[in-house]
Design an enzyme around this catalytic site. Structure first.
Site, short mmCIF file in Angstrom:
data_model
loop_
_atom_site.label_atom_id
_atom_site.label_comp_id
_atom_site.label_asym_id
_atom_site.label_seq_id
_atom_site.Cartn_x
_atom_site.Cartn_y
_atom_site.Cartn_z
N TYR A 102 58.05 62.23 42.33
CA TYR A 102 57.58 62.76 43.62
C TYR A 102 58.41 63.96 44.04
O TYR A 102 57.87 65.00 44.43
CB TYR A 102 57.63 61.68 44.70
CG TYR A 102 57.27 62.20 46.07
CD1 TYR A 102 55.94 62.43 46.42
CD2 TYR A 102 58.26 62.51 47.02
CE1 TYR A 102 55.60 62.93 47.67
CE2 TYR A 102 57.93 63.01 48.27
CZ TYR A 102 56.60 63.22 48.58
OH TYR A 102 56.27 63.73 49.82
N GLY A 135 43.08 65.27 52.65
CA GLY A 135 43.75 64.09 53.19
C GLY A 135 43.76 64.13 54.70
O GLY A 135 44.75 63.75 55.34
N SER A 187 57.89 68.94 50.94
CA SER A 187 58.74 67.84 51.39
C SER A 187 60.19 68.22 51.17
O SER A 187 60.51 68.92 50.19
CB SER A 187 58.43 66.56 50.61
OG SER A 187 59.40 65.56 50.85
N SER A 240 39.81 61.03 49.97
CA SER A 240 39.54 60.52 48.63
C SER A 240 39.02 59.09 48.72
O SER A 240 37.93 58.79 48.24
CB SER A 240 40.80 60.56 47.77
OG SER A 240 40.57 59.97 46.51
#
Length: 246
Positions: A158, A12, A145, A37
């Site tokens: 998530y 990414g 995260s 991607s």
């Protein structure tokens, strides 16, 4: 570990934190593989920018949730550059679903998020490990995260996927020692496209943080590179959030 002349793969790597990390690695002298991607134009632009400023970079497409694509990408990198010294597992996706809407957290959402956010990081680590072990020295940084620490995020799946990334970091650190160091950088709110359309929410949050600022992709990239350099650190989950979770 000096990053100069190392070969670094950033998944990414064309947007947001990944883009900033690609630039920071190049500034420190690494050859950068900018994985993408679907964001081909962004990845190509990032690689071209690095090359135009005297660095060395290429963009390579692969969906990290597909093991065969990951293995093919790594073989291409090794054919071009001989090895992979550094991996930044940055590629992640989310779905914005109210935390209390359990019915909206459908099976396909769980599968999609875990395929990219967790299994994708494992596939990349597994694919690069033999080349790092051959050189008896490698480093991996996974991007977690604060959602994985607080349980609160853009969606329940998530948040759980990022908690899994934190656990994956510790398990990989044990599995790949002593030749490969694996750590995790855990951002809080960061000014990236994920906040598109919610800028007012971000501006309201900033004054309530101890440092009274929202982190930038460059802030996170600097910490990622620092973690890659540390030869006496593995299995650590390091939060960079302007004090958001204090």
């Amino acid at each position: 570990m000096e990053l100069k002349n190392k070969v670094a793969l950033v998944t990414g790597g064309g947007t947001g934190i990944g883009r900033a990390t690609s630039f920071e690695l190049a500034k420190r002298g690494a050859t950068v593989i900018v994985n993408y991607s679907s964001s081909r134009s962004d990845a190509d632009e990032a690689a071209q920018w690095i090359n135009s400023y005297g660095g060395r970079a290429i963009a390579i497409q692969a969906d990290v949730s597909k093991d065969e694509q990951v293995r093919s990408m790594i073989q291409t990198v090794v054919q071009h550059f001989g090895t992979v010294d550094l991996l930044v597992n940055n590629a992640s996706i989310t779905k914005h679903i109210p935390m209390d809407d359990l019915e909206a957290a459908a099976e396909e959402v769980w599968d999609e998020l875990f395929d990219v956010n967790v299994k994708g990081m494992f596939y990349c680590a597994r694919a690069v490990a033999p080349f790092m072990k051959k050189k008896l020295n490698g480093a991996i940084v996974n991007i977690g995260s604060i959602a994985g620490q607080t349980g609160l995020g853009s969606s329940l799946p998530y948040a759980v996927s990022k908690a899994a990334v934190h656990g994956l970091t510790k398990s990989l650190a044990r599995a790949l020692a002593p030749d490969i160091r694996v750590n995790c950088i855990v951002p809080g709110a960061v000014a990236t496209r994920w906040w598109a359309g919610r800028e007012q929410e971000m501006s309201r949050l900033a004054p309530h943080l101890p440092l009274q600022r929202i982190s930038t992709p460059k802030d996170i990239a600097a910490m990622i590179c620092t973690a890659l350099e540390q030869e006496a650190m593995t299995g650590q989950v390091i939060t960079v959030d302007s004090g958001q979770t204090m």
